[in-house]
Design an enzyme around this catalytic site. Structure first.
Site, PDB file in Angstrom:
ATOM      1  N   SER A   1      64.290  -6.587 -29.378  1.00 13.88           N
ATOM      2  CA  SER A   1      65.722  -6.060 -30.482  1.00 13.88           C
ATOM      3  C   SER A   1      64.750  -4.569 -30.843  1.00 13.88           C
ATOM      4  O   SER A   1      64.370  -3.903 -30.867  1.00 13.88           O
ATOM      5  CB  SER A   1      66.602  -6.572 -30.377  1.00 13.88           C
ATOM      6  OG  SER A   1      67.971  -5.784 -30.811  1.00 13.88           O
TER       7      SER A   1
ATOM      8  N   ASP B   1      71.985  -3.797 -20.083  1.00 14.65           N
ATOM      9  CA  ASP B   1      71.712  -4.447 -21.684  1.00 14.65           C
ATOM     10  C   ASP B   1      72.036  -2.838 -22.059  1.00 14.65           C
ATOM     11  O   ASP B   1      71.213  -2.080 -21.621  1.00 14.65           O
ATOM     12  CB  ASP B   1      70.023  -4.472 -22.308  1.00 14.65           C
ATOM     13  CG  ASP B   1      70.239  -5.331 -23.038  1.00 14.65           C
ATOM     14  OD1 ASP B   1      70.787  -4.690 -24.360  1.00 14.65           O
ATOM     15  OD2 ASP B   1      69.346  -5.642 -23.363  1.00 14.65           O
TER      16      ASP B   1
END
Length: 542
Positions: free
Chosen positions: A314, A366
């Site tokens: 991330s 995602d």
């Protein structure tokens, strides 16, 4: 979708938000009404006692009052089911129904108080009847209090979502209990951020399977633009690993939100070196710690033949990708693996340059690898258009979403836009789009389906390196997610140019879900990675 107007003010709920709370209260009222009616019919012959006439009258009025409330709630639920999200016309009578329902609270409260007063007088009648009336007073109080709280909203439905901030690739907080040695053992590693965090390091040891001596440096220091990271030796892969943590704190979120573009001074022979400001600042902080504090020099003095590998998840993946670009000139054999990196990270030139040594992994839908300022503007436009042309009532959409979450299926089986020629009207400004035009949003345009144009402060930015997309084979619900199987294939960055709405758009970003998908791909011999588009690459996947 437009909020209801009650008592001269507009509320933050719509008239189609009352289906589920109304049905819940209606169910309780019906059960209660049946119980009171049964009590009266079975024991009305036993009320020839002192005060029995009062009790009989009380039950009759209560039955009638409950019947009126049930009819009102039934009307509220039926009216709330009508129309669509942006077509409240069929629900125009909702305000009057709510006024009636609120007005019924007055006699209901008065009758409950009167019943409590009669019972307090110790009426000598059939105990079953007396106990039944006591139960009605108690039940009415229990129903009235939550109902009052709901109407104070009123009937509010909260659409809160977790921000979806990712856990660290190191997953130091994923293990609730650390080994007892984390409290007693003297540290043999360089720990930054406080001695109380040694138990987090115990979790890292248990998660990675490495030994104390394999860690060169662990930093839990966490501020805006300053991310926690660690440096360790992976003897199995003969690598010096730099792992950067993802978003886990408010400071990390502020780093994420510094989304404007920043020019970088890099010695990589690439023109137009610009990147996400917050992430580039975080990468520069880690770079300075690694070089100025001699952390990498210490690692390679122990294992000079090892190569450098930079990883992150991330926010940590974005920082790792930029850190790899900064270190590449000093470590030509460097490799970077970015797990679920943000899309709005690199300029076009840096994106092409990073393909030589960076591999990104993206799972399913995602949202983070599809997230950028321009994509958010585009998503806002598309959501407004879909809502405006939705031809299904809200409760059906919510029920369909719950069914998909529990049992899986194809979410596209439930159309939400007008069919046929009506699609041509989607290019007209609708609802909130008109206000966007009025306020002159610099990135807004309703005449194109492509990502929106943006000012120089927010140019189009790209994800790092070549991208491996992990896709679920088939569909699964919550109860069969453990059996999900995935395939892996090379993907072009254009496949992530729009945010996709789906039940797993947030869960697909979680590191534990990503690791399970990777384990599935590795363990399944039938799954394989296709050759990268556009020829070979000198990026090796280990």
């Amino acid at each position: 979708m437009p909020g209801m107007v009650l008592f001269g003010r507009r509320w933050a709920i719509a008239s189609d938000d009352l289906v589920f709370p109304g049905f819940f209260e209606l169910s309780l009222r019906v059960v209660w009404w049946i119980g009171i009616l049964t009590l009266y019919l079975l024991h009305r012959g036993k009320l020839d006692c002192a005060g029995g006439v009062l009790l009989s009258s009380y039950l009759i009025v209560l039955i009638v009052l409950l019947a009126v409330i049930i009819c009102t709630l039934t009307a509220i639920v039926c009216v709330s089911m009508k129309g669509t999200i942006c077509n409240p016309g069929p629900r125009k009578s909702m305000a009057k129904l709510l006024y009636v329902r609120l007005a019924l609270f007055l006699p209901e409260m008065g009758w409950a108080s009167l019943g409590a007063a009669w019972i307090a007088d110790d009426i000598q009648c059939d105990k079953t009847v007396v106990n039944g009336i006591i139960a009605t007073v108690v039940v009415r109080t229990q129903i009235w209090c939550p109902a009052t709280l709901r109407r104070a909203s009123p009937f509010s439905i909260s659409n809160r979502t977790t921000s979806g901030t990712a856990r660290s690739l190191m997953r130091s907080s994923a293990i609730p209990q650390a080994p007892p040695s984390c409290r007693t053992r003297t540290a043999e590693y360089d720990l930054v951020g406080g001695d109380q965090l040694s138990c987090h390091f115990g979790s890292i040891l248990q998660t990675t399977g490495l030994q104390y001596r394999d860690f060169i440096h662990i930093s839990f220091h966490d501020k805006v633009y300053e991310l926690p990271f660690l440096v360790a030796l992976d003897h199995r892969k003969e690598s010096v690993v730099v792992a950067v943590r993802g978003t886990m704190s408010l400071q990390d979120i502020l780093t994420d939100l510094s989304a404007e573009s920043e020019d970088l001074n890099l010695e990589c022979g690439v023109q137009d070196c610009s990147a996400h400001k917050g992430i580039s600042q975080a990468a520069r902080y880690v770079y300075q710690r690694l070089i100025n504090d001699g952390i990498l020099s210490q690692a390679f003095s122990i294992a000079p033949e090892y190569r450098l590998v930079v990883v992150g998840h991330s926010l940590g993946a974005g920082a790792a990708a930029l850190l790899a670009i900064m270190l590449r000139s000093s470590y030509p054999q460097l490799r970077c693996y970015a797990f679920s990196p943000p899309r709005g990270l690199l300029s076009k030139s840096l994106y092409e340059h990073s393909k030589n040594f960076t591999v990104s992994l993206v799972l399913g839908k995602d949202i983070i690898p599809r997230l950028s300022v321009t994509n958010l503007e585009d998503l806002k436009k598309r959501i407004l258009r879909v809502i405006a042309h939705c031809n299904k009532p809200k409760y059906k959409i919510l029920l369909r979403g719950c069914w998909y979450e529990l049992f899986g299926g194809d979410p596209d089986n439930l159309p939400t836009e007008l069919d046929g020629g009506a699609q041509g009207h989607l290019t007209q400004p609708l609802l909130g789009e008109q206000s966007l035009l009025t306020h002159g949003s610099p990135t807004y345009s309703f005449s194109s389906d492509s990502p929106l144009e943006s000012p120089a402060k927010y140019p189009h930015l790209y994800p790092p390196g070549r991208i491996i997309h992990l896709e679920e084979e088939g569909t699964s619900g919550r109860f069969c997610r453990a059996a999900a199987r995935y395939s892996a294939r090379w993907a072009h960055e254009s496949q992530f140019s729009k945010i996709l709405i789906g039940p797993k758009m947030l869960t697909d970003h979680m590191p534990d879900v990503l690791m399970k998908a990777l384990d599935s791909v590795v363990s399944d011999r039938a799954a394989y990675v296709f050759c990268p588009p556009g020829g070979g690459s000198n990026v090796d996947v280990v």
